[in-house]
Motif scaffolding. Structure first.
Motif, PDB file in Angstrom:
ATOM      1  N   GLN A 158       3.191  -9.418  -8.566  1.00 49.11           N
ATOM      2  CA  GLN A 158       2.644  -8.556  -7.513  1.00 49.11           C
ATOM      3  C   GLN A 158       1.540  -9.288  -6.756  1.00 49.11           C
ATOM      4  OE1 GLN A 158       1.954  -4.885  -9.627  1.00 49.11           O
ATOM      5  NE2 GLN A 158       2.720  -3.800  -7.868  1.00 49.11           N
ATOM      6  N   ALA A 162       1.174  11.311  -9.615  1.00 51.54           N
ATOM      7  CA  ALA A 162       0.057  12.261  -9.612  1.00 51.54           C
ATOM      8  C   ALA A 162       0.535  13.702  -9.836  1.00 51.54           C
ATOM      9  CB  ALA A 162      -0.699  12.157  -8.304  1.00 51.54           C
ATOM     10  N   ILE A 197      -9.928   3.076  -4.302  1.00 50.23           N
ATOM     11  CA  ILE A 197      -8.504   2.984  -4.639  1.00 50.23           C
ATOM     12  C   ILE A 197      -7.772   1.825  -3.958  1.00 50.23           C
ATOM     13  CG2 ILE A 197      -8.239   5.417  -5.271  1.00 50.23           C
ATOM     14  CD1 ILE A 197      -7.038   5.895  -2.509  1.00 50.23           C
ATOM     15  N   PHE A 253      -8.057  -1.597  -9.223  1.00 53.44           N
ATOM     16  CA  PHE A 253      -8.618  -0.272  -9.517  1.00 53.44           C
ATOM     17  C   PHE A 253      -7.478   0.669  -9.884  1.00 53.44           C
ATOM     18  CE2 PHE A 253      -9.526   4.095  -8.619  1.00 53.44           C
ATOM     19  CZ  PHE A 253     -10.690   4.261  -9.359  1.00 53.44           C
ATOM     20  N   THR A 254      -7.538   1.217 -11.055  1.00 52.27           N
ATOM     21  CA  THR A 254      -6.515   2.178 -11.474  1.00 52.27           C
ATOM     22  C   THR A 254      -7.142   3.227 -12.382  1.00 52.27           C
ATOM     23  OG1 THR A 254      -4.375   2.471 -12.559  1.00 52.27           O
ATOM     24  CG2 THR A 254      -5.770   0.733 -13.449  1.00 52.27           C
ATOM     25  N   THR A 255      -6.595   4.445 -12.321  1.00 54.92           N
ATOM     26  CA  THR A 255      -7.093   5.475 -13.250  1.00 54.92           C
ATOM     27  C   THR A 255      -6.018   5.768 -14.289  1.00 54.92           C
ATOM     28  OG1 THR A 255      -6.256   7.176 -11.792  1.00 54.92           O
ATOM     29  CG2 THR A 255      -8.599   6.640 -11.585  1.00 54.92           C
ATOM     30  N   GLY A 306      -0.787   1.170 -15.160  1.00 56.48           N
ATOM     31  CA  GLY A 306      -0.889   0.794 -13.740  1.00 56.48           C
ATOM     32  C   GLY A 306      -1.574  -0.552 -13.619  1.00 56.48           C
ATOM     33  N   LEU A 357      -1.992  -0.113  -4.015  1.00 53.16           N
ATOM     34  CA  LEU A 357      -2.613   0.226  -2.729  1.00 53.16           C
ATOM     35  C   LEU A 357      -3.287  -0.990  -2.089  1.00 53.16           C
ATOM     36  CD1 LEU A 357      -4.077   3.782  -3.353  1.00 53.16           C
ATOM     37  CD2 LEU A 357      -2.140   3.143  -1.933  1.00 53.16           C
ATOM     38  N   PHE A 358      -3.771  -1.897  -2.901  1.00 51.69           N
ATOM     39  CA  PHE A 358      -4.372  -3.134  -2.364  1.00 51.69           C
ATOM     40  C   PHE A 358      -3.311  -3.889  -1.553  1.00 51.69           C
ATOM     41  CE2 PHE A 358      -5.071  -7.766  -3.269  1.00 51.69           C
ATOM     42  CZ  PHE A 358      -6.169  -7.936  -2.444  1.00 51.69           C
TER      43      PHE A 358
HETATM   44  N1  LIG Z   1      -1.177  10.292  -4.389  1.00 53.84           N
HETATM   45  C1  LIG Z   1      -2.160  10.057  -5.266  1.00 53.84           C
HETATM   46  N2  LIG Z   1      -2.707  11.075  -5.959  1.00 53.84           N
HETATM   47  C2  LIG Z   1      -3.708  10.869  -6.852  1.00 53.84           C
HETATM   48  N3  LIG Z   1      -4.252   9.650  -7.103  1.00 53.84           N
HETATM   49  C3  LIG Z   1      -3.753   8.599  -6.444  1.00 53.84           C
HETATM   50  C4  LIG Z   1      -2.694   8.736  -5.494  1.00 53.84           C
HETATM   51  N4  LIG Z   1      -2.428   7.513  -4.986  1.00 53.84           N
HETATM   52  C5  LIG Z   1      -3.279   6.666  -5.589  1.00 53.84           C
HETATM   53  N5  LIG Z   1      -4.066   7.298  -6.466  1.00 53.84           N
HETATM   54  C6  LIG Z   1      -5.153   6.706  -7.292  1.00 53.84           C
HETATM   55  O1  LIG Z   1      -5.378   5.392  -6.820  1.00 53.84           O
HETATM   56  C7  LIG Z   1      -5.306   4.486  -7.915  1.00 53.84           C
HETATM   57  C8  LIG Z   1      -4.851   3.140  -7.400  1.00 53.84           C
HETATM   58  O2  LIG Z   1      -3.520   3.210  -6.930  1.00 53.84           O
HETATM   59  P1  LIG Z   1      -2.658   1.890  -6.912  1.00 53.84           P
HETATM   60  O3  LIG Z   1      -1.310   2.237  -6.363  1.00 53.84           O
HETATM   61  O4  LIG Z   1      -3.411   0.829  -6.234  1.00 53.84           O
HETATM   62  O5  LIG Z   1      -2.571   1.477  -8.439  1.00 53.84           O
HETATM   63  P2  LIG Z   1      -1.799   2.215  -9.627  1.00 53.84           P
HETATM   64  O6  LIG Z   1      -0.822   3.199  -9.077  1.00 53.84           O
HETATM   65  O7  LIG Z   1      -2.812   2.719 -10.566  1.00 53.84           O
HETATM   66  O8  LIG Z   1      -1.048   0.981 -10.298  1.00 53.84           O
HETATM   67  P3  LIG Z   1       0.214   0.176  -9.669  1.00 53.84           P
HETATM   68  O9  LIG Z   1      -0.300  -1.189  -9.466  1.00 53.84           O
HETATM   69  O10 LIG Z   1       1.258   0.284 -10.705  1.00 53.84           O
HETATM   70  O11 LIG Z   1       0.578   0.797  -8.368  1.00 53.84           O
HETATM   71  C9  LIG Z   1      -4.391   5.160  -8.903  1.00 53.84           C
HETATM   72  O12 LIG Z   1      -4.605   4.707 -10.215  1.00 53.84           O
HETATM   73  C10 LIG Z   1      -4.793   6.618  -8.743  1.00 53.84           C
HETATM   74  O13 LIG Z   1      -5.993   6.868  -9.443  1.00 53.84           O
END
Ligand SMILES: Nc1ncnc2c1ncn2[C@@H]1O[C@H](COP(=O)(O)OP(=O)(O)OP(=O)(O)O)[C@@H](O)[C@H]1O
Ligand SMILES: [Mg+2]
Length: 384
Positions: free
Chosen positions: A214, A285, A322, A327-329, A335, A340-341
């Motif tokens: 990635q 989510a 985000i 950054f991930t929750t 994750g 999103l980055f």
């Molecule tokens: N639609 C959403 N609803 C709630 N929280 C969200 C939503 N989209 C993003 N987030 C928050 O933003 C964080 C970062 O998202 P991001 O897509 O960058 O990483 P991720 O989904 O945790 O991991 P991955 O790299 O597998 O995508 C998520 O961990 C979540 O906390």
């Protein structure tokens, strides 16, 4: 603009009252103090811009008052009124930071002129401060952006270096598995522990490789291939694709294209990657069932694509974070925090921007705004 707040300080009551009356006629509303002490009390409770003070006063004299004001309220400008026989007081006052001095008896026009000049100075200083604060904010923002950009490049470099050892670990784990399966198992001590350990190695390597891939794809110079997209068809297809990959959840997905002419010139592969990232986040989510609404609307030369879900939402303090890498929750191991980055990187490459609005428990709304005709389209149109 604020009204000018002036404070007149003089122990000669009749004098300041006369000046007050005349200033009032000219649109000023001065405060009055009959001593330095009273002046300091007023300054504590009110916002005063300009102090006009006599020099010779019992108690705290004008020069001492000036020093105190400059020390405690440096933004206030002070105009001193000196006696005819003591011009040196005025010079001393200027040395101590007074804006200027006037010699008694004073002419009202002179006083008003000085007050206006002092006010101009206050305004100039205020504007300068605001400009400096703005510059400081921009500088900080720039540093933060640069840091993120170099963090991205650095991580991609590290990712590249880690790829080879990862491949070796993966291969070796596979090889260990092959050896075990060919062995007389009864002779192997703690066979189950060994199998679990190898399994853990393989899973962790897989996860590490996902991250490196990635990261690498986020900085890889992907050539943008622009073409005309028929939004309705394209988005239906994307929704279909996402639904197929999320069989375990009951998520209603809708598409509203009433406010677009349905045409967008951009890179379809990259747009699909953006949407899949957003859909996947929304789907995660949402606990078991919910909805995701996709709305498209044209505004002038731009197209906005909004994706709204009724999932768990995003905490206020996380809204800024985000889009940062890693950054991930989500639970550890689930994750990567790169979705999103990378998404934002692609959106910016396509000349657009992405914004988020959300509250915990209220779902999230991601809005993607793209130029309807990407600026490179003219050169690309011929090729399609
Ligand atoms: N639609 C959403 N609803 C709630 N929280 C969200 C939503 N989209 C993003 N987030 C928050 O933003 C964080 C970062 O998202 P991001 O897509 O960058 O990483 P991720 O989904 O945790 O991991 P991955 O790299 O597998 O995508 C998520 O961990 C979540 O906390
Ligand atoms: Mg994600």
């Amino acid at each position: 603009m604020d009204a000018i707040k002036t404070l007149l300080v003089d122990d000669e009551k009749s004098f300041i009252e006369t000046i007050e009356k005349r200033l009032k006629k000219r649109g000023f509303a001065p405060y009055l103090a009959e001593s330095g002490k009273k002046c300091l009390e007023i300054l504590k409770d009110s916002t005063i811009h300009i102090v006009v003070s006599d020099v010779k006063m019992p108690g705290i004299g004008g020069i001492d008052l000036l020093k105190k004001i400059k020390q405690d309220y440096p933004a206030i400008e002070v105009i001193l009124l000196t006696g005819h026989a003591n011009p040196n007081d005025g010079v001393e006052g200027i040395k101590q930071g007074a804006f200027d001095y006037l010699t008694k008896p004073i002419e009202l026009e002179h006083l008003i002129g000085k007050i206006n000049q002092a006010w101009d100075k206050i305004q100039r200083i205020k504007e300068k401060k605001e400009e400096e604060a703005f510059r400081e904010r921009m500088k900080k923002q720039l540093i933060a952006n640069e840091r993120l950009a170099s963090l991205g490049t650095l991580s991609a470099g590290v990712a590249h270096e880690i790829n080879n050892p990862l491949a070796i670990i993966k291969e070796s784990a596979g090889w260990m598995n092959t050896i075990i399966s060919g062995m007389n198992l009864s002779t192997v001590p703690r066979l189950n522990d060994l199998k679990t350990a190898i399994d853990k190695i393989e899973k962790s390597v897989e996860r590490a490789r996902r991250i490196t891939h990635q990261l690498l794809s986020s900085v890889k110079k992907q050539d943008t291939a622009l073409s005309e997209i028929r939004l309705n068809e394209f988005l239906q297809e994307t929704i279909h694709l996402v639904k197929r990959s999320l069989p375990e959840k009951n998520i209603k997905m809708s598409l509203d294209t009433r406010h677009t002419d349905g045409i967008l010139w951009t890179d379809p592969y990259q747009l699909r990657q953006i949407l899949i990232n957003l859909f996947t986040n929304s789907a995660r989510a949402i606990s078991n069932e919910g909805w995701i609404d996709l709305t498209v609307a044209d505004t002038g030369d731009l197209v906005s694509i909004s994706l709204k879900d009724n999932g768990e939402g995003i905490a206020y303090e996380n809204l800024e974070k985000i889009f940062e890498p890693f950054f991930t929750t989500r639970a550890p191991g689930e994750g990567t925090g790169l979705g999103l980055f990378i998404t934002r990187g692609i959106v910016e490459k396509l000349g657009g921007k992405i914004e988020v609005e959300s509250q915990v428990g209220e779902g999230a709304l991601f809005t993607l705004v793209l130029p309807k005709f990407n600026k490179n389209c003219d050169t690309q149109k011929g090729r399609n």
